[in-house]
Design an enzyme around this catalytic site. Structure first.
Site, PDB file in Angstrom:
ATOM      1  CB  SER A  10      -1.073   0.062   1.278  1.00  0.00           C
ATOM      2  OG  SER A  10      -0.131   0.039   2.368  1.00  0.00           O
ATOM      3  CG  ASN A  59      -0.400  -9.187  10.843  1.00  0.00           C
ATOM      4  OD1 ASN A  59       0.790  -9.203  10.635  1.00  0.00           O
ATOM      5  ND2 ASN A  59      -0.561  -8.964  12.508  1.00  0.00           N
ATOM      6  CB  VAL A  60       2.216 -11.122   5.667  1.00  0.00           C
ATOM      7  CG1 VAL A  60       1.530 -10.920   4.482  1.00  0.00           C
ATOM      8  CG2 VAL A  60       3.176  -9.876   5.777  1.00  0.00           C
ATOM      9  CE1 TYR A 151      14.157  -2.992   8.704  1.00  0.00           C
ATOM     10  CE2 TYR A 151      16.493  -2.448   8.235  1.00  0.00           C
ATOM     11  CZ  TYR A 151      15.225  -2.621   7.685  1.00  0.00           C
ATOM     12  OH  TYR A 151      14.954  -2.270   6.494  1.00  0.00           O
TER      13      TYR A 151
END
Length: 234
Positions: A10, A59-60, A151
């Protein structure tokens, strides 16, 4: 008609990738989680331009939702030609300040989601003449980064997944590749000043990328026919 599914489609790199594939005459399934308005607006824009775009909210990082999404793809589209694992979130914190919940969120969104999307997409990709997976990692998935240990760890995992599946899925005629962008000018990097961006680029001998530039590389990897490429964008 070729079918592509883009997770996190998106905004940012994901939105640019959806648009690239759609304008290259792919039917595109845009996966989004919370950004329904952005997803709807992008779909409307592309449909008005004659493209074929469909939305699926999931929600993957949730395996049951991933399973349901690919079951839906199989029911309505029968196959999948390209999977782009783009969904991701960042976390800028020192090691001692990262909570378990934050760690789990980053690793689940960035790495776990890619693993289980690949797993659930596999039966559909085998129905393609030549299936393709492109994973989105980061330069920090190659070099590491201060104050971004969780991350970076998650993005290193994406590189490892890519290398492993490139070997494992080659007999099935499925290519698996990965892009590792440096700074990309999206909302994720909006907290950085111009000086921050300049300093980073000098330090890593690179440049700031636009989402469209990364999307071009994703598309090239998806249709290029080679496998096991870890593309460090510079």
């Amino acid at each position: 008609m070729k079918i592509a599914l883009v997770t996190g489609g998106s905004r940012g790199i994901g939105a640019a990738t959806v648009e690239k594939f759609a304008r290259e005459n792919f039917t595109v399934i845009l996966n989004y989680n919370k950004s329904a308005e952005l997803a709807e607006n992008l779909k409307k824009k592309l449909v008005a331009a004659g493209c074929d775009v469909h939305l699926y909210q999931a929600n993957v990082s949730n395996c049951k939702q991933v399973e349901a999404m690919f079951a839906w793809v199989g029911k309505y589209f029968k196959k999948l030609d390209v999977l782009v694992n783009n969904a991701g979130i960042s976390l800028v914190k020192q090691l001692q300040d990262v909570t378990e919940a934050e760690f789990d969120s980053v690793v689940s969104t960035n790495a776990k989601s890619a693993f289980f999307c690949c797993q659930q997409a596999l039966p559909l990709l085998t129905r393609s003449d030549r299936g393709s997976i492109v994973n989105v990692s980061s330069i920090f998935g190659l070099t590491g980064a201060s104050c971004e240990s969780a991350y970076s760890m998650s993005k290193f995992a994406v590189v490892g997944l890519t290398k492993s599946l490139a070997e494992e899925l080659q007999p099935l005629n499925i290519t698996v590749n990965c892009v590792c962008p440096p700074i990309v000018l999206t909302n994720m990097s909006a907290h950085l000043s111009d000086q921050d961006v300049s300093d980073f680029c000098k330090r890593h001998n690179t440049k700031a990328f636009t989402p469209n530039q990364v999307a071009e590389d994703i598309f090239t990897l998806a249709v290029g026919g080679k496998t096991g490429i870890i593309l460090e964008e510079k």
